[in-house]
Design a protein around this motif. Structure first.
Motif, PDB file in Angstrom:
ATOM      1  N   UNK A   1       0.817  -1.209   0.000  1.00  0.00           N
ATOM      2  CA  UNK A   1       0.000   0.000   0.000  1.00  0.00           C
ATOM      3  C   UNK A   1       0.854   1.265   0.000  1.00  0.00           C
ATOM      4  N   UNK A   2       2.073   1.191   0.526  1.00  0.00           N
ATOM      5  CA  UNK A   2       2.975   2.340   0.430  1.00  0.00           C
ATOM      6  C   UNK A   2       3.249   2.678  -1.032  1.00  0.00           C
ATOM      7  N   UNK A   3       3.521   1.662  -1.840  1.00  0.00           N
ATOM      8  CA  UNK A   3       3.741   1.900  -3.266  1.00  0.00           C
ATOM      9  C   UNK A   3       2.457   2.369  -3.943  1.00  0.00           C
ATOM     10  N   UNK A   4       1.335   1.714  -3.603  1.00  0.00           N
ATOM     11  CA  UNK A   4       0.085   2.015  -4.290  1.00  0.00           C
ATOM     12  C   UNK A   4      -0.404   3.428  -3.997  1.00  0.00           C
TER      13      UNK A   4
ATOM     14  N   UNK B   1       5.648   3.983   5.946  1.00  0.00           N
ATOM     15  CA  UNK B   1       6.481   3.728   4.767  1.00  0.00           C
ATOM     16  C   UNK B   1       7.926   4.181   4.964  1.00  0.00           C
ATOM     17  N   UNK B   2       8.124   5.299   5.650  1.00  0.00           N
ATOM     18  CA  UNK B   2       9.466   5.881   5.769  1.00  0.00           C
ATOM     19  C   UNK B   2      10.331   5.199   6.819  1.00  0.00           C
ATOM     20  N   UNK B   3       9.756   4.265   7.570  1.00  0.00           N
ATOM     21  CA  UNK B   3      10.517   3.672   8.677  1.00  0.00           C
ATOM     22  C   UNK B   3      10.504   2.143   8.692  1.00  0.00           C
ATOM     23  N   UNK B   4       9.335   1.506   8.757  1.00  0.00           N
ATOM     24  CA  UNK B   4       9.303   0.069   9.084  1.00  0.00           C
ATOM     25  C   UNK B   4       8.412  -0.781   8.186  1.00  0.00           C
ATOM     26  N   UNK B   5       7.898  -0.263   7.082  1.00  0.00           N
ATOM     27  CA  UNK B   5       6.946  -1.040   6.278  1.00  0.00           C
ATOM     28  C   UNK B   5       7.622  -2.046   5.349  1.00  0.00           C
ATOM     29  N   UNK B   6       8.921  -1.949   5.183  1.00  0.00           N
ATOM     30  CA  UNK B   6       9.661  -2.867   4.299  1.00  0.00           C
ATOM     31  C   UNK B   6      10.248  -4.013   5.120  1.00  0.00           C
ATOM     32  N   UNK B   7      10.181  -5.220   4.569  1.00  0.00           N
ATOM     33  CA  UNK B   7      10.772  -6.390   5.223  1.00  0.00           C
ATOM     34  C   UNK B   7      12.071  -6.753   4.524  1.00  0.00           C
ATOM     35  N   UNK B   8      13.180  -6.700   5.253  1.00  0.00           N
ATOM     36  CA  UNK B   8      14.487  -7.077   4.722  1.00  0.00           C
ATOM     37  C   UNK B   8      14.612  -8.600   4.635  1.00  0.00           C
ATOM     38  N   UNK B   9      15.581  -9.102   3.865  1.00  0.00           N
ATOM     39  CA  UNK B   9      15.754 -10.553   3.746  1.00  0.00           C
ATOM     40  C   UNK B   9      15.915 -11.268   5.080  1.00  0.00           C
ATOM     41  N   UNK B  10      16.503 -10.595   6.084  1.00  0.00           N
ATOM     42  CA  UNK B  10      16.689 -11.236   7.390  1.00  0.00           C
ATOM     43  C   UNK B  10      15.475 -11.069   8.302  1.00  0.00           C
ATOM     44  N   UNK B  11      14.424 -10.441   7.799  1.00  0.00           N
ATOM     45  CA  UNK B  11      13.210 -10.266   8.582  1.00  0.00           C
ATOM     46  C   UNK B  11      13.127  -8.949   9.323  1.00  0.00           C
ATOM     47  N   UNK B  12      14.195  -8.181   9.330  1.00  0.00           N
ATOM     48  CA  UNK B  12      14.163  -6.876   9.994  1.00  0.00           C
ATOM     49  C   UNK B  12      13.373  -5.880   9.148  1.00  0.00           C
TER      50      UNK B  12
ATOM     51  N   UNK C   1      11.789   2.487  -7.039  1.00  0.00           N
ATOM     52  CA  UNK C   1      12.868   1.923  -7.858  1.00  0.00           C
ATOM     53  C   UNK C   1      14.087   2.824  -7.988  1.00  0.00           C
ATOM     54  N   UNK C   2      13.912   4.164  -7.866  1.00  0.00           N
ATOM     55  CA  UNK C   2      15.062   5.071  -7.961  1.00  0.00           C
ATOM     56  C   UNK C   2      15.817   5.222  -6.649  1.00  0.00           C
ATOM     57  N   UNK C   3      15.362   4.492  -5.601  1.00  0.00           N
ATOM     58  CA  UNK C   3      16.045   4.530  -4.314  1.00  0.00           C
ATOM     59  C   UNK C   3      15.480   5.514  -3.321  1.00  0.00           C
ATOM     60  N   UNK C   4      14.621   6.413  -3.746  1.00  0.00           N
ATOM     61  CA  UNK C   4      14.050   7.390  -2.821  1.00  0.00           C
ATOM     62  C   UNK C   4      13.066   6.721  -1.869  1.00  0.00           C
ATOM     63  N   UNK C   5      13.013   7.218  -0.645  1.00  0.00           N
ATOM     64  CA  UNK C   5      12.139   6.659   0.381  1.00  0.00           C
ATOM     65  C   UNK C   5      10.723   7.215   0.203  1.00  0.00           C
ATOM     66  N   UNK C   6       9.740   6.342   0.263  1.00  0.00           N
ATOM     67  CA  UNK C   6       8.350   6.757   0.161  1.00  0.00           C
ATOM     68  C   UNK C   6       7.917   7.343   1.503  1.00  0.00           C
TER      69      UNK C   6
END
Length: 396
Positions: free
Chosen positions: A335-338, A365-376, A383-388
């Motif tokens: 939903x951050x992307x959408x 979106x700017x802090x904790x909505x993304x899940x890293x490969x290690x689960x953090x 796609x350009x690297x900017x934070x939503x």
């Protein structure tokens, strides 16, 4: 699709007959029209219609809660437990490379070493399997899985497919037909008892998505399903919206001596990956676009259209170069992307059955909505690297 058509599709799944034709007949309107339906929010139908009239190419749909309401992996697992169809493994650790020793010990203690009895008055085995599958924890609260890449596999989803081990694809297709029939016949809101717990007992096809799929096919789009449910299970259900078995990609496990095993089929050289987040990109690249090896993980898919509902779908929907339809289930990263809609190609629609109430707090979106490969957790980036920035839900 009627039962006879589904059975024909199942035969195609198993290679006994040629799969049904994917494309519409040669003669078709230049611009086939979607049905008018008030469940399409705002300008979504108009935007989809414009795509149908101006583009051609590959369209990819997630399945669970995107094309149907509720989850066919759940429906299948619940049916298997209620009907004593899970084959006892020699060693529970063999059912998943990510299963912890605690989980294996709990399963052994609850289920014993003989044939599994997961219905009836003794609910210990069913409850233990259900706890691990649904919650990712043993009934005693210990972690059931460890050591996985959180962007390539969800061990609980994979385990649902792995628990089909010991059955032939024909048997699994027959079980799926039985579970499908029960879940479609059950009234909306039905629950069922599995072990000692009440769980969801119904599934419905979304009429709007069935119409969208068929309209795309008539317009000569190449329509695919990519699902985190088991491959044969997804193929049987997808027949109900006219998708040929060779255009369905689910969680695939290897076959030995005619029976499914618990070994996952690799993608991009990774034997522990399934159709989940980045894994969906890999499988789409590998199976649809012929990209092999490690490049399948990094090459952006070439689909024109994509539809999903969950973080599971965030990578492959973002890869679509045309439109990206999101069924809103309040899943943060997606939903951050959408709602961020950096390129104006995201469409958000409420669920067509039992839509969720609007979310009142911002997505982080700017802090904790993304899940890293290690689960953090971390920030969601374009796609350009900017934070939503954090996003408030807008209507739809």
């Amino acid at each position: 699709m009627k039962l006879g058509g589904v059975l024909a599709a199942v035969a195609a799944v198993l290679g006994l007959v040629a799969p049904p034709a994917q494309a519409a007949p040669a003669r078709h309107p230049a611009c086939p029209q979607l049905k008018a339906d008030p469940a399409w929010y705002g300008q979504n139908r108009a935007e989809l219609q414009k795509l149908i009239c101006t583009e051609r190419g590959v369209a990819v749909f997630d399945w669970d809660n995107t094309v149907v309401r509720n989850d066919i992996g759940d429906a299948m697992t619940f049916w298997m437990l209620r009907n004593n169809k899970i084959v006892a493994p020699r060693d529970w650790k063999s059912t998943s490379a990510f299963l912890t020793d605690d989980a294996a010990a709990s399963l052994s203690a609850s289920c014993g070493s003989g044939p599994l009895w997961t219905s009836g008055p003794d609910t210990r085995c069913a409850d233990e399997i259900l706890s691990i599958y649904s919650d990712g924890k043993t009934s005693g609260g210990k972690a059931a899985f460890s050591g996985w890449n959180h962007r390539r596999v969800e061990p609980q989803y994979a385990w649902a497919a792995q628990l089909l081990a010991g059955h032939t694809p024909w048997e699994i297709a027959a079980f799926t037909l039985a579970a499908r029939r029960e879940n479609l016949a059950a009234p909306i809101g039905t629950t069922q008892r599995v072990g000692s717990k009440q769980v969801t007992g119904w599934v419905r096809y979304y009429d709007q998505q069935r119409d969208l799929i068929r309209t795309l096919q008539r317009a000569r789009f190449d329509v695919w399903i990519v699902s985190a449910s088991a491959d044969v299970v997804a193929k049987v259900w997808a027949a109900g919206v006219g998708i040929a078995p060779d255009h369905v990609i689910g969680v695939r496990t290897e076959i030995s001596r005619g029976k499914q095993t618990a070994r996952l089929v690799p993608c991009g050289g990774d034997g522990g990956a399934i159709t989940y987040i980045d894994g969906k990109r890999c499988w789409i690249n590998q199976e649809i676009f012929g990209v092999r090896g490690p490049a399948a993980w990094t090459t952006r898919g070439r689909q024109v259209f994509a539809a999903g509902d969950s973080t599971t779908d965030v990578t492959f929907t973002g890869d679509a170069r045309g439109l990206r339809l999101v069924i809103n289930r309040n899943k943060a990263e997606l939903m951050c992307h959408a709602f961020g809609d950096g390129d104006g190609k995201w469409l958000v629609n409420p669920m067509f059955i039992q839509p969720l109430p609007p979310k009142t707090s911002p997505y982080p979106c700017s802090t904790t909505a993304y899940t890293n490969p290690d689960g953090s957790a971390g920030p969601v980036r374009r796609p350009d690297g900017s934070i939503i920035p954090d996003q408030l839900e807008t209507p739809g």
